[in-house]
Design a protein around this motif. Structure first.
Motif, PDB file in Angstrom:
ATOM      1  N   PHE A 153       0.851  -1.187   0.000  1.00  0.00           N
ATOM      2  CA  PHE A 153       0.000   0.000   0.000  1.00  0.00           C
ATOM      3  C   PHE A 153       0.891   1.242   0.000  1.00  0.00           C
ATOM      4  CE2 PHE A 153      -3.032   2.748   2.704  1.00  0.00           C
ATOM      5  CZ  PHE A 153      -3.572   3.345   1.569  1.00  0.00           C
ATOM      6  N   SER A 166       0.475   4.307  -0.651  1.00  0.00           N
ATOM      7  CA  SER A 166      -0.069   5.583  -0.176  1.00  0.00           C
ATOM      8  C   SER A 166      -0.288   5.641   1.328  1.00  0.00           C
ATOM      9  CB  SER A 166      -1.403   5.876  -0.871  1.00  0.00           C
ATOM     10  OG  SER A 166      -1.237   5.857  -2.264  1.00  0.00           O
ATOM     11  N   VAL A 167       0.146   4.614   2.033  1.00  0.00           N
ATOM     12  CA  VAL A 167      -0.074   4.603   3.490  1.00  0.00           C
ATOM     13  C   VAL A 167       0.547   5.855   4.112  1.00  0.00           C
ATOM     14  CG1 VAL A 167       2.015   3.233   3.970  1.00  0.00           C
ATOM     15  CG2 VAL A 167       0.109   3.212   5.592  1.00  0.00           C
ATOM     16  N   LYS A 168      -0.144   6.437   5.080  1.00  0.00           N
ATOM     17  CA  LYS A 168       0.336   7.677   5.706  1.00  0.00           C
ATOM     18  C   LYS A 168       1.004   7.360   7.043  1.00  0.00           C
ATOM     19  CE  LYS A 168      -3.173  10.514   3.499  1.00  0.00           C
ATOM     20  NZ  LYS A 168      -4.507  11.086   3.640  1.00  0.00           N
ATOM     21  N   ASN A 227      -3.156  12.264  11.726  1.00  0.00           N
ATOM     22  CA  ASN A 227      -4.060  11.600  10.801  1.00  0.00           C
ATOM     23  C   ASN A 227      -5.209  10.989  11.592  1.00  0.00           C
ATOM     24  OD1 ASN A 227      -2.254  11.803   8.372  1.00  0.00           O
ATOM     25  ND2 ASN A 227      -0.926  10.611   9.716  1.00  0.00           N
ATOM     26  N   GLY A 267      -8.251   4.957   3.609  1.00  0.00           N
ATOM     27  CA  GLY A 267      -7.179   5.445   2.759  1.00  0.00           C
ATOM     28  C   GLY A 267      -5.945   5.922   3.501  1.00  0.00           C
ATOM     29  N   ASN A 268      -6.004   5.999   4.828  1.00  0.00           N
ATOM     30  CA  ASN A 268      -4.830   6.397   5.592  1.00  0.00           C
ATOM     31  C   ASN A 268      -3.912   5.213   5.891  1.00  0.00           C
ATOM     32  OD1 ASN A 268      -5.444   9.062   5.654  1.00  0.00           O
ATOM     33  ND2 ASN A 268      -6.279   9.096   7.722  1.00  0.00           N
TER      34      ASN A 268
END
Lengths: 223, 331
Positions: free
Chosen positions: A162, A164-166, B24, B30-31
């Motif tokens: 993934f 785009s994981v933050k 966050n 989506g995180n």
């Protein structure tokens, strides 16, 4: 605003939260002149764990012990996961041999596997009511462990899955588990041996952790 | 006492400092985990049986179909994409993330049943099938092989052949036994710590799918661990596991004690049943026991592989020619 939220959550959790897993004290055998309590323990708490602690008894009207604790789950990599706690243990009431005490601690803990590393600030509190004699004690305990704010950092492996994981700090509080159980101990000379066990339930009361119980055997020496 | 008054504010200050950067939201899709087809319209999807499933198809749509069924329950088809190779061998290969799994739409726990999973499979076949003459094969791995068997048990005339890779069992007693053996891990191992320790950091509430799925994803780190009895070579690639469907179907199994063998005697087509060399929780004797529910079985051991034998190079290269021969023989 978010700083305030985290601050408020932390203060609130100090008031509301609890701790099942820290060292136990036989208040009846703790002499006012015994300032230092050194603890070692082993058991099961979100895995099989080993730990150590140090307590310092203040010179105060009510018995108060400040303590510092460190525990690790067992495994090949001993330092990738750990938990430290700092706080205080106070005996609030005593009616003959019945005593009520409370423990409040700030928690700093870390978890890592091949996908992510998590660092968390939280808090724990336990209320304990029991019958204490100089040689032994038996008590019930209940409380709450709150994971207030957690930092997530992901490995290359996770980012391959993934991208785009933050990474970063996450809110609101990422976790919380209630616990309740029993503890008993035997005291001789300057030593205590204790056993505690109980159940864990998640904050929604609908689910449990994968290991839904805790168990600890410990040893204190009072100096 | 002064020290006590000092320590708590110090901790509060530390926490506050940690709050200086922008945080966050853990509940936001989506995180920590990718969005599902419901939230991200750019993902390939199909709408069937009142739901949206993440799905893809490869090969000639008029060729014999191979519907690939992933395990879990709650896993996804990403680690089964080696099966795309069957498309270049003349098959129409269908992948889909089952309801509540992977990038498919999420639901509450109470909405799941075995029947709804079977209805979804029926609807997926109907969605992609071009004619009634088009043959349909099922290729199920682990829970996917159980689902394939439950489907054949219910609809014995629909499927032209099936490949089953290490189903945990076709009765609840067998499944329980297998799951227990596959989790037979030393209590003091690093693997157990990796499994259990995260529970104090993250506790999602019901229907907080982003949190629950992420937490479940962290458990997948154990897949390739040396202490894991299932013998995989490494961690599996995944999109997003479905924690709620996994829990729902396990709880349903425990409650209903299903037996998916009751009508298998009506299915006389040869079944290719594969098991892996390195899965210590499986082995020949158990493969013979489980596969004996079928009347006509071709048993095959995949050497050099663990439970996820279709996902790693050695297992796939040993499995593929046998699977292709099997499919060609029934095509």
């Amino acid at each position: 605003m978010k700083r305030i939220t985290i601050y408020t959550a932390f203060v609130a959790s100090l008031v509301l939260s609890g701790n099942a897993f820290s060292q136990s004290i036989n208040w009846q055998s703790l002499d006012k002149e015994q300032r230092h309590i050194i603890n070692i323990n082993a058991g099961a708490e979100y895995g099989s764990t080993v730990g150590a602690g140090y307590g310092y008894q203040l010179k105060s009207k009510l018995p108060i012990v400040l303590n510092l604790e460190l525990s690790f789950p067992t495994g090949d990599k001993l330092t990738d996961d750990f938990k430290t706690k700092i706080g205080g243990y106070i005996r609030l009431y005593q009616i003959n041999n019945f005593q009520f005490s409370a423990k409040i601690q700030g928690v700093f803990r870390r978890y890592e596997n091949s996908l992510a590393s998590l660092v968390n600030f939280g808090s724990e509190m336990t209320g304990t009511v029991g019958y204490y004699k100089p040689k032994w004690f038996f008590a019930g305990e209940a409380g709450f462990d709150k994971a207030i704010v957690t930092h997530f950092k992901h490995s290359t492996v996770y980012k391959q899955n993934f991208p785009s994981v933050k990474d970063g700090w996450y809110e609101p509080a990422t976790g919380g588990n209630f616990h309740y159980g029993l503890q008993t101990g035997y005291s001789f000379r300057r030593n205590d041996i204790y056993l505690k066990a109980g159940k864990l339930v998640s904050q929604d009361f609908n689910t449990t952790p994968l290991l839904p119980f805790y168990l600890q055997i410990g040893y204190n020496i009072r100096l | 006492m002064k020290k006590a008054k000092f320590c708590i504010p110090l901790l509060i200050c530390l926490i506050s400092l940690c709050g200086c950067k922008k945080e966050n939201l853990i509940t936001e899709e989506g995180n920590l985990v990718p969005k599902t087809v419901e939230q991200d319209p750019t993902l390939p999807s199909i709408s069937i049986n009142g739901t949206m499933l993440h799905a893809e198809a490869f090969g000639n749509p008029d060729s014999a179909m191979v519907v690939v069924l992933h395990g879990g329950p709650g896993s996804d088809y990403r680690h089964l994409l080696n099966c795309k190779e069957l498309a270049s061998a003349g098959y129409y290969v269908i992948f889909y993330d089952q309801r509540g799994s992977g990038l498919s739409k999420r639901y509450s726990k109470s909405s799941y049943s075995t029947q709804v999973m079977l209805d979804d499979l029926s609807a997926v076949i109907a969605h992609y099938r071009k004619s009634n003459n088009q043959k349909v094969f099922l290729l199920g791995h682990s829970w996917g092989a159980i689902l394939a068997t439950a489907f054949i048990n219910k609809y014995p005339t629909v499927i032209s052949g099936t490949i089953l890779a290490e189903p945990g069992g076709f009765t609840w007693a067998d499944i329980e036994g297998y799951v227990s053996r596959s989790r037979d891990i030393k209590i003091t191992s690093e693997l157990i710590s990796d499994f259990l320790y995260a529970d104090q950091f993250i506790t999602g509430k019901k229907d907080q799918h982003a949190i629950l799925d992420y937490k479940y994803a962290l458990l997948s780190a154990a897949d390739g661990d040396k202490d894991n009895p299932i013998g995989d070579e490494g961690a599996l690639p995944f999109w997003r596991p479905g924690a709620v469907v996994n829990q729902a179907l396990f709880e349903l199994g425990d409650k209903e004690k299903p037996d998916w063998t009751t009508h298998l005697h009506k299915y006389n087509t040869r079944v290719l049943f594969v098991y892996s060399e390195r899965n210590r929780a499986y082995g020949l004797a158990y493969a013979q026991k489980v596969s004996s529910a079928y009347a006509n079985v071709q048993l095959f051991k995949v050497n050099g592989a663990g439970h996820d034998m279709l996902s790693f190079p050695t297992g796939w290269s040993n499995f593929y020619p046998v699977a292709l021969n099997y499919l060609n023989s029934l095509k």
